[in-house]
Design a protein around this motif. Sequence first.
Motif, short mmCIF file in Angstrom:
data_model
loop_
_atom_site.label_atom_id
_atom_site.label_comp_id
_atom_site.label_asym_id
_atom_site.label_seq_id
_atom_site.Cartn_x
_atom_site.Cartn_y
_atom_site.Cartn_z
N ILE A 115 25.51 -12.21 -35.38
CA ILE A 115 26.24 -13.39 -34.90
C ILE A 115 27.62 -13.03 -34.37
CG2 ILE A 115 27.31 -15.56 -35.66
CD1 ILE A 115 24.90 -15.99 -37.46
N VAL A 116 28.37 -12.22 -35.13
CA VAL A 116 29.72 -11.87 -34.69
C VAL A 116 29.68 -11.06 -33.41
CG1 VAL A 116 31.83 -10.62 -35.30
CG2 VAL A 116 30.67 -12.00 -37.02
N THR A 117 28.77 -10.09 -33.34
CA THR A 117 28.64 -9.27 -32.13
C THR A 117 28.31 -10.13 -30.92
OG1 THR A 117 27.93 -7.34 -33.40
CG2 THR A 117 27.35 -7.38 -31.06
N GLN A 118 27.35 -11.03 -31.06
CA GLN A 118 26.96 -11.86 -29.93
C GLN A 118 28.03 -12.87 -29.56
OE1 GLN A 118 23.00 -13.34 -31.07
NE2 GLN A 118 22.12 -11.79 -29.72
N LEU A 119 28.75 -13.40 -30.55
CA LEU A 119 29.81 -14.36 -30.24
C LEU A 119 30.91 -13.73 -29.41
CD1 LEU A 119 30.21 -16.45 -33.54
CD2 LEU A 119 29.38 -17.24 -31.31
N VAL A 120 31.23 -12.47 -29.67
CA VAL A 120 32.24 -11.79 -28.85
C VAL A 120 31.78 -11.72 -27.40
CG1 VAL A 120 33.35 -9.55 -28.42
CG2 VAL A 120 33.22 -10.45 -30.75
N CYS A 121 30.52 -11.39 -27.20
CA CYS A 121 29.97 -11.35 -25.85
C CYS A 121 30.00 -12.74 -25.21
CB CYS A 121 28.54 -10.82 -25.89
SG CYS A 121 27.76 -10.61 -24.28
N VAL A 122 29.65 -13.75 -26.00
CA VAL A 122 29.59 -15.12 -25.48
C VAL A 122 30.96 -15.62 -25.05
CG1 VAL A 122 29.21 -17.51 -26.22
CG2 VAL A 122 27.47 -15.77 -26.68
N VAL A 123 32.01 -15.23 -25.75
CA VAL A 123 33.37 -15.67 -25.38
C VAL A 123 33.69 -15.29 -23.94
CG1 VAL A 123 35.82 -15.20 -25.79
CG2 VAL A 123 34.32 -15.74 -27.71
N PHE A 124 33.36 -14.05 -23.56
CA PHE A 124 33.61 -13.61 -22.19
C PHE A 124 32.74 -14.39 -21.20
CE2 PHE A 124 35.29 -10.08 -24.59
CZ PHE A 124 36.36 -9.65 -23.83
N LEU A 125 31.47 -14.54 -21.53
CA LEU A 125 30.56 -15.23 -20.62
C LEU A 125 30.93 -16.70 -20.48
CD1 LEU A 125 27.13 -13.72 -21.75
CD2 LEU A 125 28.62 -12.97 -19.89
N LEU A 126 31.33 -17.33 -21.59
CA LEU A 126 31.71 -18.73 -21.54
C LEU A 126 32.97 -18.92 -20.70
CD1 LEU A 126 31.15 -21.59 -22.53
CD2 LEU A 126 32.55 -21.10 -24.55
N GLY A 127 33.92 -17.99 -20.86
CA GLY A 127 35.13 -18.06 -20.04
C GLY A 127 34.81 -17.98 -18.56
N TYR A 152 22.06 -16.62 -24.34
CA TYR A 152 23.34 -16.50 -23.64
C TYR A 152 23.67 -15.03 -23.37
CZ TYR A 152 27.44 -19.14 -22.12
OH TYR A 152 28.40 -19.77 -21.37
N VAL A 153 23.49 -14.18 -24.37
CA VAL A 153 23.78 -12.75 -24.18
C VAL A 153 22.85 -12.14 -23.14
CG1 VAL A 153 23.80 -10.49 -25.31
CG2 VAL A 153 24.75 -12.47 -26.49
N PHE A 154 21.64 -12.66 -23.09
CA PHE A 154 20.68 -12.17 -22.09
C PHE A 154 21.19 -12.35 -20.67
CE2 PHE A 154 16.93 -12.93 -19.31
CZ PHE A 154 16.40 -11.64 -19.34
N GLN A 155 22.03 -13.36 -20.45
CA GLN A 155 22.57 -13.58 -19.11
C GLN A 155 23.39 -12.37 -18.65
OE1 GLN A 155 21.20 -16.32 -17.76
NE2 GLN A 155 20.35 -16.44 -19.84
N ALA A 156 24.11 -11.76 -19.59
CA ALA A 156 24.88 -10.56 -19.25
C ALA A 156 23.96 -9.38 -18.99
CB ALA A 156 25.85 -10.21 -20.39
N VAL A 157 22.93 -9.24 -19.84
CA VAL A 157 21.96 -8.15 -19.66
C VAL A 157 21.26 -8.30 -18.31
CG1 VAL A 157 19.83 -7.11 -20.56
CG2 VAL A 157 21.62 -7.89 -22.14
N LYS A 158 20.84 -9.51 -18.00
CA LYS A 158 20.14 -9.77 -16.74
C LYS A 158 21.02 -9.46 -15.54
CE LYS A 158 19.29 -14.05 -15.75
NZ LYS A 158 18.68 -15.40 -15.78
N THR A 159 22.29 -9.86 -15.62
CA THR A 159 23.22 -9.61 -14.51
C THR A 159 23.39 -8.12 -14.27
OG1 THR A 159 24.40 -11.67 -14.98
CG2 THR A 159 25.55 -10.03 -13.67
#
Length: 422
Positions: free
Chosen positions: A81-93, A17-24
């Motif tokens: 986990i905590v670091t990635q979950l913060v990133c995921v919250v934005f991407l999920l939104g 999921y975090v990779f989606q942000a990196v890729k973008t």
Amino acid sequence: MFFLLVIITLTTILHWYVFQAVKTITYTFQSDWWRNVLQWAYWIIALGISAYLVIKTYQLMGKGEFASSAQSVSNVMLTLIVTQLVCVVFLLGEDIFRNFQAFGTFVFNGFRDFSFPSRTTWVSGVALVAAALPLFSFVYGIKYGKYNFQVHREVLYFEDLPDAFDGFTITQISDIHSGSLKDKNAVAKGVEKVLEQGSDLFVFTGDLVNHRADEIDPLKPIFSQIKAPYGQFSILGNHDYGDYVSWPSKEAKVENFQKIKEKHAELGFRLLLDENVIIEKEGQKLVLAGVENWGVGFKEKGDLQKAISGTNPNDFKILLSHDPSHWDAQVKNNSNPIHLTLSGHTHGMQFGIETSLVRWSPVQYRYPNWAGLAEEAGKYLYVNRGFGFHAFAGRVGIWPEITVIELRKGKEPKVNYALNRD
């Protein structure tokens, strides 16, 4: 094996999921070479971390205790986990919004000219920047935060406090977890802060060690410096019974527990085992009682009635009880009133936010009273955030604590806000 599968599954999902942000973000680069390098670098680092967690966890399984190497695994896992979950919250939104956009487009246009909305670069950028905050917070908490000792002060008023104890002070620490404390200089600075308070009485509210009695030995010269005019008193916590480690025999566990009790005496602490002592000052007295560990979901060994036997409802009583759930279950409504209970145990989960506006920790979903002062019908509970740490070898937002309680005679004065305006 199930736990290993959980780690592999969870970290893989978060990495993807975090990779989606990196890729973008990398798709904005002009150079294909740089784009490929950064994407490959992400996966090499991500999978390397996952491999470390899986290998270390496999090695640690079956050891029967939470050793320092296991703390390193916890540090990496929680930070990741905590670091990635913060990133995921934005991407999920953003994904939820993109799905609504796609649904609206389909309703009005059908399949004609339909395309699923792309991720926006700015949201991915914000997500990665936001994730940096917990990342650096955890790095700080692991390196420095676990020894960032803070003094918390409370002034408590009681109308039935004996006159001689008006202004009497108590310093409390809890949850030393000596097996986790590796930096002797940092620990010594914490103990110096304890001594600087110059309190009348010192109390320690349990969990001297993680598992084994000898964990405290390297730190005995430091903690044995603690002295107070009216004595140093202590109780046991759930970790002091050796229940969370494999022993070669029942006799070995019993021997370790006996040594734990002896260590308190070697430190100069009077260990209270379901008993009470009288603190006298100028011919007046208060009762200090201590119970063995009693906690909902943990060892329920302490005997409150035995601890306060020989006392009467008119005595001013302070109770040392490691687990704050004891206060709700047995203490606050006891027919023989207990004025103040001092606890620890929760550590504030060593992770959370405490500001003037926000006070939150995951531990609050398990313990309603997880840190600081609680009051009900004139009965008080104070939960110390802990001196040491366990499992996660760090503290983020919930710092190690030294508590100073001042007892005052009378009613708490009301603040006249009209007279205190700027």
